[in-house]
Design a protein around this motif. Structure first.
Motif, short mmCIF file in Angstrom:
data_model
loop_
_atom_site.label_atom_id
_atom_site.label_comp_id
_atom_site.label_asym_id
_atom_site.label_seq_id
_atom_site.Cartn_x
_atom_site.Cartn_y
_atom_site.Cartn_z
N ILE A 82 43.61 69.66 37.55
CA ILE A 82 43.14 70.73 38.46
C ILE A 82 43.23 70.24 39.91
O ILE A 82 43.70 70.95 40.79
CB ILE A 82 41.70 71.16 38.09
CG1 ILE A 82 41.70 71.87 36.73
CG2 ILE A 82 41.12 72.09 39.15
CD1 ILE A 82 40.32 72.02 36.12
N THR A 83 42.79 68.98 40.14
CA THR A 83 42.84 68.42 41.51
C THR A 83 44.28 68.39 42.01
O THR A 83 44.57 68.81 43.14
CB THR A 83 42.24 67.01 41.54
OG1 THR A 83 40.95 67.04 40.94
CG2 THR A 83 42.10 66.48 42.96
N VAL A 87 45.49 71.96 42.83
CA VAL A 87 44.92 72.48 44.08
C VAL A 87 45.54 71.76 45.28
O VAL A 87 45.91 72.40 46.27
CB VAL A 87 43.38 72.35 44.08
CG1 VAL A 87 42.80 72.68 45.44
CG2 VAL A 87 42.77 73.27 43.03
N LEU A 141 41.87 65.72 36.75
CA LEU A 141 43.03 65.25 37.52
C LEU A 141 44.08 66.36 37.66
O LEU A 141 44.66 66.54 38.74
CB LEU A 141 43.66 64.02 36.85
CG LEU A 141 42.83 62.75 36.92
CD1 LEU A 141 43.46 61.64 36.09
CD2 LEU A 141 42.68 62.28 38.37
#
Lengths: 161, 279
Positions: free
Chosen positions: A13-14, A17, A11
């Protein structure tokens, strides 16, 4: 716990990004306005100069029944910088499209020059009348549901805002 | 999304195994699913609704009439040429082989394996160690190089054949070919290229595990190291894949259930939730 940790990192990292992508999405048009796709709603006529880099050409003469305030004002960067302003009252409307450069807007082969209006091409399409005017680097398309005689008055009174 | 998965896999230290293959499969297939959502390619959606519109980035001017999309087109073209040259053409270019040089003992050893009762076997004149399979389910074909016949012992050759056979069981042939199709549809996309190549390495690792199941992996490691030595040092990708296979074998083989099914389901759900908003 490990399961939660791996999900949390996914979550995180998402979200990171997606955050970066959003910043790029929002900031690019600020630096390069021409990268903005599609139509942009314009808040005021003063904003047109900032967005487009040119002053909008508006007919000083407008029938009172259309009202003072424009119903919509939009600007498109693609394929040519184009400003569109529309006044509307019930079934009656007046629309002025100002396109910077590019090819002449489409018109039927039987379209004629408007009498006493240089650089004009006009035609009637059902209940709508249209005229294309060549004004320096701009193509101006005026479209209205009002009687065709009004086109000459709109064309004659076009002035930069 | 490729960046997200790459970073996540490294962050959690995901080992080779079924979980990794499943995630790579999702990475190849789900973008095709979300790309098919109606209206997603509309300008109005891209500009007014989408979280990120790549067309804005593509339209950034680089000067002298060159835009970022020119660079993107060039890279996409390069990837398409690379895909045709490295992935499509080799499937038409079978290694030269002949049935006549076939040792008598080889055919029964191959055909005793399940599903390979009608397997054709041919010998390639290559002097290096090479085993490859081709054909279709129901009509597979095994190609063994002269180098492999000369330099591998009967036990080692049996191990190498077991590895090739593993590619044809448990639906692996279908899975890898369907994913190859998904990859070809996205042949311009660097993420698809990376995901499919990673998947192929993972498949090799899975087949290594099947071939050494219940046995000492050392003989297969020795074979892989010999192939590594014979591989041209300029073929960095092939050597890197061989190194990885050896590493996995030396470290006890792949771990098939590295992450719980619920975590993978959440990852897939997240991907389905996020991807449509990136155009």
């Amino acid at each position: 716990m490990d399961r939660l940790k791996s999900l949390f990192s996914l979550l995180l990292i998402t979200a990171s990004v997606m955050g970066v992508l959003r910043v790029v999405h929002v900031s690019i048009p600020m630096v390069f306005p021409q990268t903005r796709q599609g139509l942009v709603d314009v808040g005021s006529l003063a904003e047109v100069r900032r967005l487009a880099g040119f002053a909008p050409l508006l007919p000083a003469y407008r029938p009172a029944l259309l009202g003072e305030q424009a119903a919509t004002m939009t600007f498109a960067y693609h394929p040519q910088p184009t400003f569109v302003i529309v006044w509307r009252a019930g079934d009656q409307y007046l629309s002025v499209t100002q396109q910077q450069g590019g090819p002449m807007p489409d018109h039927p082969p039987l379209a004629q020059p408007l009498e006493a209006v240089p650089g004009s091409t006009w035609w009637i399409d059902g209940t709508r009348s249209r005229v294309i005017l060549e004004r320096g680097q701009f193509w101006i398309l005026i479209e209205t549901s009002l009687p065709p005689r009004e086109l000459t008055r709109f064309a004659d009174t076009l002035t930069p805002y | 999304m490729g960046i997200v998965f790459y970073a996540w896999v490294h962050r959690v230290g995901l080992p080779s195994g079924r979980t990794k293959r499943l995630l790579l499969t999702l990475l190849l297939v789900l973008p095709l699913v979300t790309a098919a959502i109606p209206g997603r390619s509309d300008l109005a959606f891209a500009e007014r609704v989408a979280w990120f519109n790549s067309a804005r980035l593509a339209d950034v001017p680089l000067g002298a009439g060159v835009y970022l999309y020119h660079v993107a087109w060039f890279l996409a073209g390069l990837l398409i040429v690379l895909a045709i040259w490295q992935e499509v053409l080799p499937s038409f270019r079978h290694p030269r082989s002949a049935q006549a040089d076939l040792p008598e003992w080889l055919l029964p050893q191959v055909r005793e394996r399940s599903g390979w009762e009608r397997c054709g076997v041919a010998v390639s004149p290559l002097s290096s160690i090479m085993l490859a399979t081709g054909g279709w389910p129901g009509r597979p074909r095994l190609i063994v190089s002269c180098g492999a016949l000369v330099s591998l012992s009967a036990a080692d050759l049996s191990l190498a054949i077991a590895h090739e056979h593993a590619h044809w069981i448990q639906g692996r042939w279908w899975k890898s070919h369907l994913l190859f199709l998904a990859r070809l549809i996205q042949c311009y996309h660097p993420t698809a290229l990376w995901a499919f190549r990673e998947y192929c390495v993972e498949e090799e690792i899975a087949c290594d595990a099947v071939s050494v199941a219940g046995r000492d992996p050392a003989p297969l490691v020795r074979i892989l190291l010999r192939i590594y030595q014979e591989t041209d040092p300029r073929d960095v990708a092939a050597r890197s894949a061989l190194r990885k296979r050896v590493d996995v074998l030396m470290n006890g083989g792949p771990r098939d259930n590295a992450l719980p099914a619920a975590t993978i389901a959440v990852a897939a759900g997240l991907m389905l939730l996020v991807l449509p908003w990136i155009v």
